[in-house]
Enzyme design. Structure first.
Site, short mmCIF file in Angstrom:
data_model
loop_
_atom_site.label_atom_id
_atom_site.label_comp_id
_atom_site.label_asym_id
_atom_site.label_seq_id
_atom_site.Cartn_x
_atom_site.Cartn_y
_atom_site.Cartn_z
N ASP A 81 0.82 -1.22 0.00
CA ASP A 81 0.00 0.00 0.00
C ASP A 81 0.85 1.27 0.00
O ASP A 81 0.33 2.37 -0.23
CB ASP A 81 -0.94 0.03 1.21
CG ASP A 81 -2.15 -0.89 1.02
OD1 ASP A 81 -2.45 -1.25 -0.14
OD2 ASP A 81 -2.79 -1.25 2.04
N LYS A 115 -6.63 -4.92 -5.79
CA LYS A 115 -7.18 -3.94 -4.84
C LYS A 115 -8.38 -3.23 -5.45
O LYS A 115 -8.93 -3.66 -6.46
CB LYS A 115 -6.08 -2.95 -4.45
CG LYS A 115 -4.87 -3.60 -3.80
CD LYS A 115 -5.11 -3.88 -2.33
CE LYS A 115 -3.83 -4.39 -1.67
NZ LYS A 115 -3.98 -4.50 -0.22
N ARG A 119 -4.07 -1.14 -9.40
CA ARG A 119 -3.27 0.01 -8.98
C ARG A 119 -2.00 0.23 -9.79
O ARG A 119 -1.65 1.38 -10.08
CB ARG A 119 -2.94 -0.09 -7.48
CG ARG A 119 -4.15 0.22 -6.63
CD ARG A 119 -3.86 0.23 -5.16
NE ARG A 119 -5.06 0.63 -4.43
CZ ARG A 119 -5.28 0.37 -3.15
NH1 ARG A 119 -4.38 -0.29 -2.45
NH2 ARG A 119 -6.38 0.77 -2.56
N ARG A 164 -6.74 5.45 -2.60
CA ARG A 164 -5.27 5.52 -2.63
C ARG A 164 -4.76 6.10 -3.95
O ARG A 164 -3.71 6.76 -3.99
CB ARG A 164 -4.66 4.15 -2.36
CG ARG A 164 -4.94 3.69 -0.93
CD ARG A 164 -4.13 2.48 -0.54
NE ARG A 164 -4.59 1.95 0.72
CZ ARG A 164 -4.26 2.41 1.93
NH1 ARG A 164 -3.45 3.45 2.01
NH2 ARG A 164 -4.73 1.86 3.02
N LYS A 189 -13.76 7.47 1.97
CA LYS A 189 -13.71 6.11 2.53
C LYS A 189 -12.75 6.02 3.71
O LYS A 189 -13.03 5.35 4.70
CB LYS A 189 -13.29 5.12 1.43
CG LYS A 189 -12.99 3.73 1.97
CD LYS A 189 -12.57 2.76 0.90
CE LYS A 189 -12.18 1.43 1.54
NZ LYS A 189 -11.80 0.42 0.56
#
Length: 206
Positions: A81, A115, A119, A164, A189
């Site tokens: 992440d 995810k 990403r 993200r 979120k």
């Protein structure tokens, strides 16, 4: 630069603010992020140093400052992440470092495609459209210097509803003017006040 403070025990969220501080020439303390945290993302401290930024654990939390000076090769298999904010830190390094120290390699990203969005693909596409030299595989992202001087024409990047990706593209807007993040409300979120907090750190938020 001016010192700022955010309070969070989530090292993954704090990483975005810490990278933003480094990119804007500010200093930020992430209160609540400690060296003995069980969260793998606390390794943001050593990853920041790998790019030549300053990061120090103190009693209250983790403090970071300093624009990235050079690229880095980082295995993120334990903390994937962190790839989005570190990719933008790498983009900053690629603007100032001489070859061959301009390129960064973020590896160990095997889990990212599953995810909220794909990403690696979304990051690679956004950085590439913004002007950087990008090579991506299913587990690795290489970020190199722009092929030519970045043209600051208006650019809209779609985070695909992924908080993200919105964070990452917001940080990219600190390196490139006229960049707008579509559907910015997707940050709610995990961080409803993100845009306001980022503005405090020196970002241009529309």
């Amino acid at each position: 630069g001016t010192a700022f403070d955010i309070v969070t025990h989530d090292a993954s969220l704090a990483a975005n603010a810490l990278c933003a501080a480094c990119l804007s020439g500010r200093e930020l303390e992430a209160s609540g992020v400690h060296a003995d945290s069980l969260q793998g993302d606390v390794r943001i401290a050593e990853h920041l140093r790998a790019f030549g930024c300053r990061s120090v654990f103190a009693r209250d939390g983790l403090t970071a400052s300093g624009f990235p000076q050079h690229g880095a090769r980082i295995d993120l298999s334990g903390e994937p992440d962190l790839a989005p904010p570190l990719a933008i830190l790498a983009a900053g390094a690629a603007l100032v470092a001489d070859a061959p120290r301009a390129e960064s390699v973020l590896s160990g990203l095997d889990t990212l495609p599953g995810k909220e969005s794909s990403r690696i693909e979304v990051l690679a596409d956004g950085l590439s459209r913004a002007g950087w030299t990008i090579r991506a595989t299913s587990r690795e992202l290489r970020i190199g210097a722009p092929a030519q001087r970045i043209a600051h024409t208006a650019l809209e990047l779609d985070p695909h509803g992924d908080h993200r990706m919105a964070f990452a593209f917001a940080l990219l807007g600190m390196l490139r003017d006229k960049l707008d993040v579509l559907a910015p409300e997707c940050v709610a979120k995990s961080w409803p006040t993100f845009w306001r907090d980022l503005e405090r750190l020196g970002a241009r938020v529309v």
